[in-house]
Scaffold this active site. Structure first.
Site, PDB file in Angstrom:
ATOM      1  N   ASP A   1      77.031  51.640  40.480  1.00  0.00           N
ATOM      2  CA  ASP A   1      76.401  52.209  39.287  1.00  0.00           C
ATOM      3  C   ASP A   1      75.015  51.588  39.136  1.00  0.00           C
ATOM      4  O   ASP A   1      74.859  50.374  39.270  1.00  0.00           O
ATOM      5  CB  ASP A   1      77.251  51.918  38.039  1.00  0.00           C
ATOM      6  CG  ASP A   1      78.582  52.677  38.089  1.00  0.00           C
ATOM      7  OD1 ASP A   1      78.713  53.611  38.896  1.00  0.00           O
ATOM      8  OD2 ASP A   1      79.483  52.315  37.303  1.00  0.00           O
TER       9      ASP A   1
ATOM     10  N   HIS B   1      82.521  51.270  44.288  1.00  0.00           N
ATOM     11  CA  HIS B   1      83.835  51.776  43.903  1.00  0.00           C
ATOM     12  C   HIS B   1      83.937  53.267  44.215  1.00  0.00           C
ATOM     13  O   HIS B   1      82.924  53.926  44.484  1.00  0.00           O
ATOM     14  CB  HIS B   1      84.123  51.485  42.423  1.00  0.00           C
ATOM     15  CG  HIS B   1      83.057  51.965  41.468  1.00  0.00           C
ATOM     16  ND1 HIS B   1      81.818  51.372  41.370  1.00  0.00           N
ATOM     17  CD2 HIS B   1      83.031  52.993  40.600  1.00  0.00           C
ATOM     18  CE1 HIS B   1      81.080  52.005  40.467  1.00  0.00           C
ATOM     19  NE2 HIS B   1      81.796  52.997  39.986  1.00  0.00           N
TER      20      HIS B   1
ATOM     21  N   ARG C   1      94.066  62.693  36.368  1.00  0.00           N
ATOM     22  CA  ARG C   1      93.521  61.411  35.916  1.00  0.00           C
ATOM     23  C   ARG C   1      92.331  61.704  35.001  1.00  0.00           C
ATOM     24  O   ARG C   1      91.496  62.562  35.322  1.00  0.00           O
ATOM     25  CB  ARG C   1      93.075  60.594  37.132  1.00  0.00           C
ATOM     26  CG  ARG C   1      92.460  59.260  36.777  1.00  0.00           C
ATOM     27  CD  ARG C   1      92.280  58.384  38.031  1.00  0.00           C
ATOM     28  NE  ARG C   1      91.965  57.029  37.642  1.00  0.00           N
ATOM     29  CZ  ARG C   1      90.736  56.576  37.440  1.00  0.00           C
ATOM     30  NH1 ARG C   1      89.714  57.380  37.596  1.00  0.00           N
ATOM     31  NH2 ARG C   1      90.540  55.329  37.084  1.00  0.00           N
TER      32      ARG C   1
ATOM     33  N   HIS D   1      80.201  54.508  45.585  1.00  0.00           N
ATOM     34  CA  HIS D   1      78.857  54.292  45.043  1.00  0.00           C
ATOM     35  C   HIS D   1      78.846  53.025  44.202  1.00  0.00           C
ATOM     36  O   HIS D   1      79.895  52.504  43.837  1.00  0.00           O
ATOM     37  CB  HIS D   1      78.436  55.478  44.163  1.00  0.00           C
ATOM     38  CG  HIS D   1      79.259  55.628  42.912  1.00  0.00           C
ATOM     39  ND1 HIS D   1      80.549  56.119  42.910  1.00  0.00           N
ATOM     40  CD2 HIS D   1      78.991  55.315  41.623  1.00  0.00           C
ATOM     41  CE1 HIS D   1      81.029  56.116  41.689  1.00  0.00           C
ATOM     42  NE2 HIS D   1      80.109  55.626  40.868  1.00  0.00           N
TER      43      HIS D   1
HETATM   44  C1  GA4 Z   1      76.608  56.968  39.415  1.00  0.00           C
HETATM   45  C2  GA4 Z   1      76.925  56.337  38.048  1.00  0.00           C
HETATM   46  C3  GA4 Z   1      76.943  57.361  36.909  1.00  0.00           C
HETATM   47  O1  GA4 Z   1      78.126  58.161  36.975  1.00  0.00           O
HETATM   48  C4  GA4 Z   1      75.707  58.297  36.990  1.00  0.00           C
HETATM   49  C5  GA4 Z   1      75.789  59.041  38.315  1.00  0.00           C
HETATM   50  C6  GA4 Z   1      74.710  60.096  38.599  1.00  0.00           C
HETATM   51  C7  GA4 Z   1      75.170  61.499  38.193  1.00  0.00           C
HETATM   52  O2  GA4 Z   1      76.361  61.807  38.258  1.00  0.00           O
HETATM   53  O3  GA4 Z   1      74.290  62.277  37.832  1.00  0.00           O
HETATM   54  C8  GA4 Z   1      74.386  59.979  40.098  1.00  0.00           C
HETATM   55  C9  GA4 Z   1      75.045  58.621  40.552  1.00  0.00           C
HETATM   56  C10 GA4 Z   1      75.432  57.918  39.259  1.00  0.00           C
HETATM   57  C11 GA4 Z   1      74.077  57.771  41.398  1.00  0.00           C
HETATM   58  C12 GA4 Z   1      73.255  58.584  42.429  1.00  0.00           C
HETATM   59  C13 GA4 Z   1      72.877  59.985  41.911  1.00  0.00           C
HETATM   60  C14 GA4 Z   1      72.903  59.974  40.397  1.00  0.00           C
HETATM   61  C15 GA4 Z   1      74.852  61.086  41.007  1.00  0.00           C
HETATM   62  C16 GA4 Z   1      74.007  60.894  42.207  1.00  0.00           C
HETATM   63  C17 GA4 Z   1      74.296  61.387  43.390  1.00  0.00           C
HETATM   64  C18 GA4 Z   1      75.629  59.195  35.756  1.00  0.00           C
HETATM   65  C19 GA4 Z   1      74.482  57.488  37.241  1.00  0.00           C
HETATM   66  O4  GA4 Z   1      73.730  57.040  36.401  1.00  0.00           O
HETATM   67  O5  GA4 Z   1      74.304  57.321  38.575  1.00  0.00           O
END
Ligand code: GA4
Length: 346
Positions: A207, A262, A272, A205
């Site tokens: 961020d 990443h 980890r 994914h």
């Molecule tokens: C990815 C980056 C951060 O960890 C996060 C994630 C979020 C979550 O875990 O709730 C998301 C992911 C992240 C992107 C797409 C959506 C939302 C899980 C998911 C499948 C906290 C964020 O801001 O986006």
């Protein structure tokens, strides 16, 4: 609307392209105490959207204290951890990531990073003695936030932007939407080199925020994707921080900086632990390429959106989706103005 790329999975994500990767350590290392840091950070954000920082001035005691609190929490029996409340989106999460069926070999705590929220949630995380976790988390976050703002100011300077705090102010406002996540990747018992080499800890994914700052213990697993799609393992280093360009910074720089894809692979033997600070702007902040970064003859590659609009679409997406696609101007996509993995792969 963002359309989910795959049907909801009840099994763990698998990496289709698994192949043993060779050890590569070509990841840029930026010494924050050196005068050339502002040039090097820009270069790293353009080439990789990722770099490691040394001489960061975040006290090692803050890191150790919070990491040991996290290890204590993750060692509790599951029902006790679940008392922290499910991660929808904030609280304790186990295997489920986000609301749309993504699953990983992971447990985590996801919180807003402001002191008031941390203090409220510390009660549910460490019911009996929340003070230690609360002060450890607040010390760590405020110190990491300072370093993050310093990096964002170096980036502005390196880009030749007059207003040095053009990026950092987005994280400094009281309404800023910054998050904090502590991940625990337990050893994955199923990982046997030949039978199941590819169960994943956290699927690929990017961020969504402006910038993310990661610290992990000395256990490997993090990988970044290069522009050509090759996955590169990031050698762990617990004395440093790793910085990710997020989607919003990619937009603010009109695609000059790359939001890095990443993922985290599992480890068969060792736990980890990583701690990530996500620097996000206030919900009503408009995200669009900075006019000073649009060169003559160039156009904005993105439609303007607010962080709130982007977040809404983020939470309708699956991890691996290209969330920026929906905010790209059609011309940009049609002309292939961005690297093909942004446009064509999804
Ligand atoms: C990815 C980056 C951060 O960890 C996060 C994630 C979020 C979550 O875990 O709730 C998301 C992911 C992240 C992107 C797409 C959506 C939302 C899980 C998911 C499948 C906290 C964020 O801001 O986006």
């Amino acid at each position: 609307m963002v359309v989910c790329s795959k049907p909801a999975l009840d099994t763990f994500s698998l990496i289709n392209d698994f192949k043993p990767t060779t050890f590569v350590s070509g990841i840029p290392v930026i010494d924050l105490s050196k005068p050339d840091a502002k040039i090097l950070v820009v270069k790293a954000c353009e080439e990789f959207g990722f770099f490691k920082v040394i001489n960061h001035r975040v006290p090692i005691e803050f890191i150790q204290k919070l990491e040991s609190e996290a290890v204590k929490f993750f060692s509790l029996p599951l029902p006790q951890k679940e008392e922290a409340g499910p991660a929808n989106p904030f609280g304790y999460g186990n295997k489920r990531i986000g609301p749309n069926g993504d699953i990983g070999w992971i447990e985590y705590i996801l919180l807003r990073s402001n002191p008031q929220f941390i203090s409220e949630r510390s009660l549910s995380i460490f019911g009996e003695s929340p003070e230690v976790f609360c002060s450890a988390a607040n010390d760590y976050i405020s110190s990491v936030r300072m370093m993050t703002c310093e990096i964002l100011e170096l980036l502005a300077e390196g880009l030749g932007i007059e207003q040095r705090n053009v990026f950092s102010k987005l994280l400094m406002e009281e309404e800023s939407d910054c998050l904090f996540r502590i991940n625990h990747y337990p050893p994955c018992p199923n990982v046997q080199p030949l039978s199941h080499p590819n169960i994943i800890g956290f699927g690929e994914h990017t961020d969504p925020q402006i910038i993310s700052v990661l610290h992990s213990n000395n256990i490997s697993g993090l990988e970044i994707s290069l522009r050509d799609g090759t996955w590169v393992p990031v050698p762990p280093d617990q004395s440093s921080f790793f910085i990710n360009v997020g989607d919003s910074l990619q937009v603010l720089t009109n695609g000059r900086f790359k939001s890095v894809k990443h993922r985290v692979l599992t480890n068969g033997l060792k736990s980890r632990v990583s701690m990530i600070y996500f620097g996000g702007p206030p919900l009503d902040e408009k995200i669009a390429p900075l006019p000073t970064l649009i060169e003559e003859g160039e156009e904005s590659l993105y439609k303007e959106f607010t962080w709130c609009e982007y977040k809404k679409s983020v939470y309708k997406s699956r991890l691996a989706d290209n969330r920026l696609l929906h905010f790209q101007k059609l011309r940009a996509a049609a002309d292939g103005l961005q690297s093909p993995d942004h446009i064509l792969k999804y």
